[in-house]
Design an enzyme around this catalytic site. Structure first.
Site, short mmCIF file in Angstrom:
data_model
loop_
_atom_site.label_atom_id
_atom_site.label_comp_id
_atom_site.label_asym_id
_atom_site.label_seq_id
_atom_site.Cartn_x
_atom_site.Cartn_y
_atom_site.Cartn_z
N LYS A 132 -16.10 14.80 -16.91
CA LYS A 132 -15.46 13.60 -17.45
C LYS A 132 -15.33 12.51 -16.38
CE LYS A 132 -11.70 15.87 -18.62
NZ LYS A 132 -12.10 17.21 -18.07
N ARG B 223 -4.25 15.64 -24.19
CA ARG B 223 -4.55 17.05 -23.96
C ARG B 223 -3.82 17.95 -24.94
NH1 ARG B 223 -6.07 16.49 -18.14
NH2 ARG B 223 -6.67 18.48 -17.29
N ARG C 38 -16.27 21.24 -6.01
CA ARG C 38 -16.04 19.79 -6.13
C ARG C 38 -15.36 19.23 -4.88
NH1 ARG C 38 -12.98 17.74 -11.36
NH2 ARG C 38 -11.49 19.35 -10.85
N ARG D 46 -9.21 19.14 -4.03
CA ARG D 46 -7.93 19.24 -4.73
C ARG D 46 -7.29 20.61 -4.53
NH1 ARG D 46 -9.23 17.07 -10.69
NH2 ARG D 46 -7.65 18.65 -11.16
#
Ligand code: ADP
Ligand code: AMP
Length: 216
Positions: free
Chosen positions: A13, A88, A127, A161
């Site tokens: 996304k 969500r 990531r 993260r």
């Protein structure tokens, strides 16, 4: 044009939202990014959200609805926005309908990025992001041209993260299936849902989304 990118964590996304932002002059609204900024700044919202995010669970509806409601009023949203990571839950989707109606705005399309669970773990644990401009990368699927240097802004500090670890990813995927996947039906019934194959390579996903947006 206002749209939602709907899909589990790691579906792509954020990657696609940044491309749509550049190509079409829309603004990316990521509740995850906004919450991480609140955590980093130590605000009251950030302090309430921190532990929940670390556990891979969903922050309460009232917090994220409040954040989005305020953000949509800002002038840069007038041209249109891309919701990334919001709504969500069905309660969030209902609140969004209500606040868009109040603000005289429309929801033009919801793009569901269809992906399989197993490859998502590798996407998320690989990531990393440029700390300076936010460009997203991947250890395997999207490496910067020069190791450790951002292709976009030349930044040299990359961050990962805290919640991008295998254990938390499993909780985040479970939260998606239990609380977010019902939105596929919710928006399907409203006639605004378009589904694309998110398992394809990044450029192919971009072109599928582009075809959908051109038809809106
Ligand atoms: P989301 O915002 O949905 O959580 P991201 O856009 O951050 O997902 O993508 C998660 C990771 O997977 C990133 O490291 C990104 O570079 C990579 N990625 C995104 N789309 C694809 C794709 N189609 N194929 C392979 N890797 C991808
Ligand atoms: P994301 O960056 O979209 O992967 O979101 C990271 C984390 O922020 C999630 O695991 C949740 O804890 C929280 N979060 C982000 N958006 C929402 C939302 N719309 N509703 C509830 N929690 C959210």
């Amino acid at each position: 044009m206002n749209l939602i990118l709907l899909g589990p964590p790691g579906a792509g996304k954020g990657t696609q939202a940044k491309r749509i932002e550049e190509a079409r002059g829309l603004v990316q609204l990521s509740t995850g990014d906004m919450l991480r900024a609140a955590v980093a700044a130590g605000t009251e919202v950030g302090n309430r959200a921190k532990a929940v995010m670390e556990a891979g669970e969903l922050v309460s509806d009232d917090i994220v609805i409040g954040i989005i409601s305020e953000r949509i009023d800002e002038p840069d949203c007038e041209n249109g926005f891309i919701l990334d990571g919001f709504p969500r839950t069905v309660a969030q989707a209902e609140a969004l309908d209500k606040l868009l109606a109040e603000k005289n705005k429309t929801l033009d399309v919801v793009i569901e990025m269809q992906v399989e669970d197993d490859p998502l773990v590798g996407r998320i644990t690989g990531r990393f992001t440029c700390a300076k401009c936010g460009e997203g990368y991947h250890d395997e699927f999207k490496k910067p041209a020069r190791d450790g240097i951002c292709d976009k802004c030349g930044g040299t500090q990359m961050t990962r993260r805290a919640d991008d670890n295998e254990e938390t990813v499993r909780s985040r995927l479970a939260a998606y299936h239990e609380q977010t996947a019902p939105l596929i039906d919710y928006y399907g019934k409203k006639g605004v849902l378009k589904s694309i194959d998110g398992m394809k390579a990044i450029d192919e996903v971009t072109s599928q989304i582009s075809t959908v947006l051109d038809a809106v």
